[in-house]
Design a protein around this motif. Structure first.
Motif, mmCIF file in Angstrom:
data_model
loop_
_atom_site.group_PDB
_atom_site.id
_atom_site.type_symbol
_atom_site.label_atom_id
_atom_site.label_comp_id
_atom_site.label_asym_id
_atom_site.label_seq_id
_atom_site.Cartn_x
_atom_site.Cartn_y
_atom_site.Cartn_z
ATOM 1 N N GLY A 1 6.000 -8.835 1.597
ATOM 2 C CA GLY A 1 6.322 -7.669 2.417
ATOM 3 C C GLY A 1 6.322 -7.930 3.901
ATOM 4 N N LEU A 2 5.924 -6.914 4.662
ATOM 5 C CA LEU A 2 6.008 -6.948 6.121
ATOM 6 C C LEU A 2 4.765 -7.611 6.713
ATOM 7 N N VAL A 3 4.632 -8.890 6.415
ATOM 8 C CA VAL A 3 3.484 -9.668 6.882
ATOM 9 C C VAL A 3 3.974 -10.975 7.482
ATOM 10 N N VAL B 1 2.825 -5.309 1.126
ATOM 11 C CA VAL B 1 2.724 -4.463 2.317
ATOM 12 C C VAL B 1 4.114 -3.914 2.589
ATOM 13 N N GLY B 2 4.269 -2.614 2.391
ATOM 14 C CA GLY B 2 5.582 -1.998 2.490
ATOM 15 C C GLY B 2 5.857 -1.361 3.840
ATOM 16 N N PHE B 3 6.905 -0.568 3.857
ATOM 17 C CA PHE B 3 7.323 0.146 5.062
ATOM 18 C C PHE B 3 6.520 1.434 5.199
ATOM 19 N N LYS B 4 6.116 1.742 6.411
ATOM 20 C CA LYS B 4 5.442 3.017 6.626
ATOM 21 C C LYS B 4 6.464 4.143 6.507
ATOM 22 N N GLU B 5 5.986 5.279 6.016
ATOM 23 C CA GLU B 5 6.873 6.437 5.893
ATOM 24 C C GLU B 5 7.226 6.956 7.282
#
Length: 218
Positions: free
Chosen positions: A124-126, A190-194
């Motif tokens: 993810g976003l790491v 680790v995904g995208f924040k809403e």
């Protein structure tokens, strides 16, 4: 029926018990085993290609660090191979004791049944995705200690995808932290924040989770 990673072909497998009691699978690590069906694999691959296209389109609508972060996730997901996973319990003892679990195998199936891994995989976003050593008792937030999160990342929650395909949303910020342990072979996503007024990012998280639960074991 083909069994991986041995690349072994077996015949006369009419029900699940016929498969999971094969002598060649005596040392298989069943919590991480995956059985898939050919037609379901075609569907999963279509959905995965749609995810990659959606990530490309999302990146094209952003710029700077946001676009770079989305493209980074796309590169990670491009390396994932999906399959038409069937969510059934493969534990031989369970299948033998519970007649309903001994389902018929009608179709073209494949089984991935390797050994227990000694790692988890960060996705993810790491800043540094990839395999990390598994440490017994370590929680999701502890695996993220010292890991930089990229632009647009959800800093409050991460997703744990267990080897059996089950998922759990893990609170990982200081204000909501809860101990959620991983098992060997788990994926930590680790995904995208809403974002307010934009549901694209939450939909993207769900699409990525779908691909990760249908990931073919290495």
């Amino acid at each position: 029926m083909t069994i991986y990673p041995q690349n072994q072909t077996i015949k006369n497998v009419e029900r699940l018990a016929d498969l999971v009691t094969q002598p060649s699978l005596a040392n298989a690590w069943w919590p991480g085993a995956v059985i898939s069906e050919k037609q379901a694999t075609a569907v999963a691959e279509q959905q995965h290609q749609k995810l990659l296209a959606s990530l490309s389109a999302l990146a094209a609508g952003e710029d700077g660090d946001d676009a770079a972060a989305i493209n980074g996730v796309r590169q990670q997901m491009q390396a994932v191979h999906v399959t038409g996973r069937q969510f059934v319990d493969l534990d031989p003892d369970w299948v033998r004791v519970h007649p309903r679990a001994n389902v018929p195998l009608q179709g073209d199936y494949s089984l991935w049944a390797g050994v227990q891994p000694a790692t988890i995989t960060l996705v993810g976003l790491v800043s540094s995705p990839g395999a990390k050593p598994f440490v017994a008792g370590r929680s999701a937030d502890e695996y993220l200690d010292g890991i930089d999160k990229l632009s647009g990342a959800d800093r409050s929650f991460a997703w744990v995808i267990y080897p059996d395909g089950k998922t759990q949303k893990a609170p990982v910020a200081y204000w909501n932290n809860r101990h959620v342990e991983l098992t060997p072979g788990s994926i930590l996503f680790v995904g995208f924040k809403e974002r307010l007024l934009n549901s694209d990012f939450e939909q993207m998280n769900q699409q990525i989770l779908h691909s990760l639960t249908h990931r073919r074991p290495d």
